[in-house]
Enzyme design. Sequence first.
Site, PDB file in Angstrom:
ATOM      1  N   VAL A   1     135.921  94.644  86.875  1.00  0.00           N
ATOM      2  CA  VAL A   1     136.695  93.345  87.469  1.00  0.00           C
ATOM      3  C   VAL A   1     137.964  93.656  88.455  1.00  0.00           C
ATOM      4  CG1 VAL A   1     135.126  91.607  87.612  1.00  0.00           C
ATOM      5  CG2 VAL A   1     137.410  90.950  86.860  1.00  0.00           C
TER       6      VAL A   1
ATOM      7  N   ASN B   1     131.927  85.069  89.964  1.00  0.00           N
ATOM      8  CA  ASN B   1     132.287  84.778  88.802  1.00  0.00           C
ATOM      9  C   ASN B   1     132.567  84.956  87.283  1.00  0.00           C
ATOM     10  OD1 ASN B   1     131.042  82.056  86.952  1.00  0.00           O
ATOM     11  ND2 ASN B   1     130.145  83.989  85.929  1.00  0.00           N
TER      12      ASN B   1
ATOM     13  N   SER C   1     137.263  75.550  89.592  1.00  0.00           N
ATOM     14  CA  SER C   1     137.419  74.855  88.067  1.00  0.00           C
ATOM     15  C   SER C   1     137.751  73.385  88.595  1.00  0.00           C
ATOM     16  CB  SER C   1     137.978  75.982  87.033  1.00  0.00           C
ATOM     17  OG  SER C   1     138.587  74.391  85.823  1.00  0.00           O
TER      18      SER C   1
ATOM     19  N   TYR D   1     146.067  78.891  83.596  1.00  0.00           N
ATOM     20  CA  TYR D   1     143.967  79.262  84.174  1.00  0.00           C
ATOM     21  C   TYR D   1     144.491  78.132  85.554  1.00  0.00           C
ATOM     22  CZ  TYR D   1     139.073  78.317  83.497  1.00  0.00           C
ATOM     23  OH  TYR D   1     138.211  77.834  84.469  1.00  0.00           O
TER      24      TYR D   1
ATOM     25  N   ALA E   1     146.993  77.415  87.478  1.00  0.00           N
ATOM     26  CA  ALA E   1     147.385  78.802  88.487  1.00  0.00           C
ATOM     27  C   ALA E   1     146.087  79.000  89.101  1.00  0.00           C
ATOM     28  CB  ALA E   1     148.593  79.300  87.903  1.00  0.00           C
TER      29      ALA E   1
ATOM     30  N   LYS F   1     142.918  78.968  89.030  1.00  0.00           N
ATOM     31  CA  LYS F   1     142.066  78.281  89.861  1.00  0.00           C
ATOM     32  C   LYS F   1     142.401  77.692  91.017  1.00  0.00           C
ATOM     33  CE  LYS F   1     138.976  79.626  86.620  1.00  0.00           C
ATOM     34  NZ  LYS F   1     137.462  81.043  87.263  1.00  0.00           N
TER      35      LYS F   1
ATOM     36  N   ILE G   1     132.126  73.260  81.047  1.00  0.00           N
ATOM     37  CA  ILE G   1     130.345  73.788  80.892  1.00  0.00           C
ATOM     38  C   ILE G   1     129.952  74.281  79.281  1.00  0.00           C
ATOM     39  CG2 ILE G   1     129.297  74.691  82.312  1.00  0.00           C
ATOM     40  CD1 ILE G   1     130.012  72.674  83.627  1.00  0.00           C
TER      41      ILE G   1
END
Length: 268
Positions: free
Chosen positions: A60, A87, A140, A153, A155, A157, A186
């Site tokens: 990506v 995703n 998230s 992480y 930052a 999201k 999850i």
Amino acid sequence: MSQRKAIFVTGGASGIGRAIALYFGQRDYFVGLADIDEAGMRETLDMVGHGFVFQQALDVRDRAAWDRALDGFATAAGGRIDVVANNAGIPLGGLLIENNEEEITRCLDINLKGVLFGAQAAYSHLKQTAPGSCLLNTASAAGIYGTPGASVYSATKFGVRAITESLDAEWAQDGIKVRSIMPSFIDTPLLDHNANAMSNDMIRRRVMDAGLEITPVEEVAKAAWDAVHGEKLHTTVGKTAKTLAFGARWLPGRLRKQTRSAARPLLR
């Protein structure tokens, strides 16, 4: 143009991406899978279990590769893409001073730049199937309130949340929905990764030691369906996410104290 709706899902080799692919595939969507894990995608393809599946190796972070992947999927799906699920993402935990430059850059590039590139590439396809088409971003609970021990992480999201809100306004006149799902912890293979390069602790162990719940991945897939077909901008998934959203809105002082308390064991 085909009458069968089509969804393109990044991170489709496992976890949330696989669950979304299965949920939409079971409801008669043509499913496109993208990931760097080709073996995992083949497993997902077999689980979907019918002929309306397409898979494409995709990093990506590669903007041109996004165009090739979506153009190929649109052709396979009979000329249409109705949903692009942004995703793909990776975890990164630990104190900021423990995180090295390489893993910070990788997390930012995949979780944030990858979402921006995906949105750019998806726009023309979603405009063609509007109104009602949707860009679905996986944010998230860490994008609701900053998580101690996961600043990078968090930052990314928060960034995904901002992208969702910005494009919701930018693309409204084109009839394109922009939505996010905000899961808490999850039950996916990501929980079995080390928090960072300096740590031997699995993320799953940290979550369990903190007394937090681990939500079944099927709940995220249903939330994704509801987000795509509903009007809610951000959909929280799991008790932790819902509690954070409530606290951030109505009890910000208490949430700040609780977050500081939760950070103390990490600083010892």
